[in-house]
Scaffold this motif. Structure first.
Motif, short mmCIF file in Angstrom:
data_model
loop_
_atom_site.label_atom_id
_atom_site.label_comp_id
_atom_site.label_asym_id
_atom_site.label_seq_id
_atom_site.Cartn_x
_atom_site.Cartn_y
_atom_site.Cartn_z
N GLU A 135 0.84 -1.21 0.00
CA GLU A 135 0.00 0.00 0.00
C GLU A 135 0.87 1.25 0.00
O GLU A 135 1.65 1.48 0.92
CB GLU A 135 -0.90 -0.02 1.24
CG GLU A 135 -1.94 1.08 1.24
CD GLU A 135 -2.57 1.24 2.60
OE1 GLU A 135 -3.77 0.95 2.74
OE2 GLU A 135 -1.86 1.65 3.54
N GLN A 187 -6.20 -3.55 -4.38
CA GLN A 187 -7.11 -3.24 -3.26
C GLN A 187 -7.45 -1.76 -3.37
O GLN A 187 -6.58 -0.93 -3.58
CB GLN A 187 -6.45 -3.54 -1.92
CG GLN A 187 -7.26 -2.97 -0.74
CD GLN A 187 -6.86 -3.52 0.60
OE1 GLN A 187 -7.06 -4.71 0.88
NE2 GLN A 187 -6.29 -2.70 1.45
N THR A 190 -10.79 4.35 -1.46
CA THR A 190 -11.37 5.67 -1.73
C THR A 190 -12.47 5.63 -2.80
O THR A 190 -13.55 6.18 -2.60
CB THR A 190 -10.26 6.65 -2.14
OG1 THR A 190 -9.33 6.72 -1.06
CG2 THR A 190 -10.80 8.04 -2.42
C1 LIG Z 1 -11.95 5.82 4.89
C2 LIG Z 1 -10.85 4.83 4.90
C3 LIG Z 1 -10.64 4.02 6.03
C4 LIG Z 1 -9.65 3.04 6.04
N1 LIG Z 1 -9.51 2.22 7.12
C5 LIG Z 1 -8.65 1.16 7.05
C6 LIG Z 1 -8.64 0.17 8.08
O1 LIG Z 1 -9.42 0.22 9.04
N2 LIG Z 1 -7.75 -0.86 7.96
C7 LIG Z 1 -6.88 -0.97 6.88
O2 LIG Z 1 -6.08 -1.92 6.83
N3 LIG Z 1 -6.88 -0.03 5.90
C8 LIG Z 1 -7.76 1.00 5.95
N4 LIG Z 1 -7.82 1.90 4.91
C9 LIG Z 1 -6.97 1.66 3.69
C10 LIG Z 1 -7.74 0.79 2.67
O3 LIG Z 1 -7.98 -0.49 3.18
C11 LIG Z 1 -7.02 0.68 1.32
O4 LIG Z 1 -5.80 -0.01 1.44
C12 LIG Z 1 -6.76 2.04 0.71
O5 LIG Z 1 -7.92 2.82 0.77
C13 LIG Z 1 -6.29 1.90 -0.74
O6 LIG Z 1 -5.95 3.15 -1.29
P1 LIG Z 1 -7.00 4.16 -1.98
O7 LIG Z 1 -7.68 4.86 -0.84
O8 LIG Z 1 -6.15 5.06 -2.79
O9 LIG Z 1 -7.97 3.33 -2.80
C14 LIG Z 1 -8.80 2.90 4.90
C15 LIG Z 1 -8.99 3.73 3.78
C16 LIG Z 1 -9.99 4.68 3.77
C17 LIG Z 1 -10.19 5.53 2.54
#
Ligand SMILES: Cc1cc2nc3c(=O)[nH]c(=O)nc-3n(C[C@H](O)[C@H](O)[C@H](O)COP(=O)(O)O)c2cc1C
Length: 308
Positions: A135, A187, A190
């Motif tokens: 990530e 994965q 957003t």
């Molecule tokens: C609102 C929000 C809450 C998130 N909460 C978690 C979480 O609780 N656990 C986790 O492993 N990743 C969390 N993430 C990361 C996501 O699982 C994911 O890896 C990430 O959103 C991917 O990138 P992107 O936002 O550019 O799509 C969160 C992301 C967002 C946007």
């Protein structure tokens, strides 16, 4: 092997576990739409977590998974519940799940920790996980330092298990880029926040639709708790205090309960509107299935149009 073949799903996509957002109902909706839905255990008590697993199971017969945030105060209980319930996929966030891997593997789960550095990816591969989710710092929520573009190929070179790319993927072009970097799937978090099925407050969705490429900021780097969110009054106050040298305890005053305020009350002023840098690419609220189908079609179109 592509992620969809590995997990027995239609599209090679995992919905990122999102604390306070990814309920059993939402995860089931994602799985029914053809990707892998995850229940985000962050923000849930152990009882709620088990109920959400049961709820998800009642709403879909497709594979689904759970995401365990390792900084959760009751992480041991959550980890045990995931094993007892024989959840088919377990992902983790914010740290190393090394001590739980054998218990989860014995329960029959496939385990995919989120990693933001090569060193953790190598450690996880040694611990016997099924793959890692690399990530990048573009992503929403808790983030590392390295971009997806730089992290994914380095992780792919370092381990010989499947690598899933996360962070900054919201279109077919970005998906093709992730494959080109060596990932077997993606994965996303957003871009799924603006799905019809996503249970966040309408104000949160509207803030995402209004966002541009520079609308997000990372708070908390100085106290080792970096989180990417949409800029608002809370981030302005937080960053002013951060610059003035406030410690972690003082800064937590701004973030305590702030994600819940954004998700449930639609407080876009003092809430934490967690979102990644791709927020600027979101223009409409659509059903999950339409989002997944478009991503796949755009990726194919992009591949066909590439000339080297
Ligand atoms: C609102 C929000 C809450 C998130 N909460 C978690 C979480 O609780 N656990 C986790 O492993 N990743 C969390 N993430 C990361 C996501 O699982 C994911 O890896 C990430 O959103 C991917 O990138 P992107 O936002 O550019 O799509 C969160 C992301 C967002 C946007």
């Amino acid at each position: 092997m592509k992620l969809n073949e590995l997990l027995g799903i239609e599209f090679p996509f995992i919905q990122g576990g999102m604390a306070n957002i990814a309920t059993g109902e939402f995860a089931a909706a994602v799985s029914n739409a053809g990707a892998l839905g995850l229940i985000g255990a962050g923000g849930m008590s152990p009882e709620m977590f088990r109920e959400n697993i049961h709820k998800c199971r009642s709403l879909t017969d497709k594979p689904f998974g759970v995401n365990i945030m390792l900084m959760h105060p009751q992480v041991d209980e959550l980890a045990k519940i995931a094993a007892e319930e024989h959840v088919s996929v377990i992902t983790t966030g914010a740290g190393s799940p090394g001590m739980y891997v054998s218990m989860w593997k014995e329960s029959g789960a496939k385990v995919f920790p989120v990693v933001s550095a090569v060193s953790l990816a190598k450690m996880m591969a040694k611990a016997g996980v099924d793959g890692v989710i690399a990530e990048g710092t573009e992503s929403g929520g808790h983030v590392g330092e390295t971009t997806t573009m730089a992290l994914v190929p380095q992780v792919c070179d370092a381990v010989d298990i499947p690598v899933i790319a996360a962070g900054g993927i919201a279109s077919g072009r970005q998906l093709v880029a992730a494959y080109a970097l060596g990932a077997c799937g993606a994965q996303m978090g957003t871009c799924l926040l603006v799905s019809e099925e996503c249970p966040i407050h309408e104000n949160y969705k509207q803030a995402l639709l209004k966002a541009s490429d520079r609308s997000t900021v990372v708070t908390g780097r100085s106290v080792n708790a970096p989180v990417r969110v949409i800029k608002n009054q809370m981030t302005k106050d937080y960053i002013a205090h951060e610059k003035a040298g406030a410690d972690r305890m003082e800064l937590e005053k701004f973030t305590l309960g702030s994600l819940r305020r954004a998700v449930f009350e639609g407080d876009t002023r003092t809430g934490s509107l967690m979102a990644g840098q791709v927020a600027g690419m979101l223009h409409e609220i659509r059903p999950l299935r339409a989002i997944f189908e478009e991503l796949q079609a755009q990726a194919q179109e992009c591949l066909n149009g590439l000339s080297l």
